[in-house]
Design an enzyme around this catalytic site. Structure first.
Site, PDB file in Angstrom:
ATOM      1  N   ASP A  71       0.837  -1.205   0.000  1.00  0.00           N
ATOM      2  CA  ASP A  71       0.000   0.000   0.000  1.00  0.00           C
ATOM      3  C   ASP A  71       0.870   1.252   0.000  1.00  0.00           C
ATOM      4  O   ASP A  71       1.978   1.246   0.535  1.00  0.00           O
ATOM      5  CB  ASP A  71      -0.892  -0.025   1.259  1.00  0.00           C
ATOM      6  CG  ASP A  71      -2.030   0.973   1.161  1.00  0.00           C
ATOM      7  OD1 ASP A  71      -2.265   1.527   0.068  1.00  0.00           O
ATOM      8  OD2 ASP A  71      -2.690   1.215   2.190  1.00  0.00           O
TER       9      ASP A  71
ATOM     10  N   ASN B 137     -10.527  -2.890  -6.624  1.00  0.00           N
ATOM     11  CA  ASN B 137      -9.675  -1.973  -7.402  1.00  0.00           C
ATOM     12  C   ASN B 137     -10.236  -1.617  -8.781  1.00  0.00           C
ATOM     13  O   ASN B 137      -9.795  -0.657  -9.404  1.00  0.00           O
ATOM     14  CB  ASN B 137      -8.246  -2.519  -7.558  1.00  0.00           C
ATOM     15  CG  ASN B 137      -7.421  -2.437  -6.286  1.00  0.00           C
ATOM     16  OD1 ASN B 137      -6.505  -3.229  -6.062  1.00  0.00           O
ATOM     17  ND2 ASN B 137      -7.743  -1.478  -5.410  1.00  0.00           N
TER      18      ASN B 137
END
Ligand code: FPP
Length: 267
Positions: free
Chosen positions: A35, A83
């Site tokens: 991340d 996503n």
């Protein structure tokens, strides 16, 4: 036992940290929520995709380091089912980075005896990526070293849904008794059926969330959250995570050995 011959500079921080790692207490499987690519790019005034591109370099270094440490498995969360909600350009970039990675790294993956696998609904991806993935899997299927598992179009709840669908249909077809369903049996129906559960889950960029990742498999994993943004994650970061892991006492819901003997004495 580790394989860093000629790789680390004498007196470097990497070398110093490597010596602190106990080969007897190695995690078998490390899973990483990569991340912070977007923030890494924003801090440099660049578009988000520049962060993803820089993230690939961190992927390369992590794979190489994990293989040299002789881990059994490394799972990287590359693209979640959520996503798809990102801007089209970002989705397309992530997919082409993945393709590029497979193309440019396959020789290295093979040379390092790594077996490539994926977790997720691969059949929903673009045909050209499916082809690349199938080729990389086929080319590495008999490798006996580390498993590199890329979570792609992955969702932890989806994985459990897929497992239940398959399990129910098998039980119906064969007339097996649902009373035979055990934890082991469920594990065998997950995408990660062949892998041990992760001992260590790493998340970069300081966020304290699981984000629908390996929901079943991380029941007893140690969680390590580090502020480093993914593109800055390197060999040193991985060594530090393992050193921290080795300091933890894994009790699986039981008592620590000292507490155990105290409890016995109090009886
Ligand atoms: C999270 O950062 C990262 C991702 C969603 C993608 C990870 C992909 C790569 C590292 C590159 C391709 C992968 C491989 C295996 C070659 P973010 O965009 O959510 O960052 P932010 O929270 O700072 O916005």
């Amino acid at each position: 036992m580790f394989d860093f011959e000629g790789v680390l500079e004498r007196g470097s921080r990497d070398e110093f940290l490597l010596h602190q790692i106990n080969p007897e207490k190695m995690p078998q499987h490390i899973a990483i929520i990569m991340d912070g690519n977007g923030r890494w790019a924003a801090r440099r005034g660049r578009p988000r995709v520049v962060g993803h591109r820089a993230g690939v370099q961190a992927v390369r270094q992590s794979v190489e380091t994990a293989a040299r440490l002789k881990l059994k498995a490394l799972t990287l969360y590359a693209f979640s089912v959520e996503n798809w909600k990102r801007p089209h350009l970002e989705v397309v970039t992530l997919m082409s980075l993945l393709k590029e990675f497979l193309r440019s790294e396959l020789a290295e993956i093979k040379r390092n005896n790594i077996r490539f696998t994926t977790s997720g609904r691969i059949e929903e991806l673009d045909r050209s990526i499916q082809k690349e993935i199938a080729f990389a899997k086929q080319q590495t299927e008999s490798n006996t070293g580390m498993v590199l598992n890329i979570a792609l179009n992955y969702g932890g709840r989806n994985e459990i849904v897929d497992a239940f669908r398959q399990l129910c249909s098998d039980y119906q077809r064969t007339g097996r008794n649902p009373a035979e369903i055990s934890e082991n049996e469920i594990s065998r129906y997950l995408y990660t059926a062949e892998l041990p559960d992760p001992d260590l889950l790493i998340r970069t960029s300081g966020e304290m969330r699981i984000s629908n990742f390996l929901l079943w498999q991380i029941a007893y994993s140690e969680i390590y959250v580090v502020d480093t943004l993914w593109p800055d994650f390197n060999r040193i970061s991985l060594f530090e995570a393992i050193i921290e892991f080795q300091k933890r006492e894994r009790r699986y819901g039981g008592l620590a050995p000292v507490e155990q003997s105290a409890a016995r004495m109090a009886k």
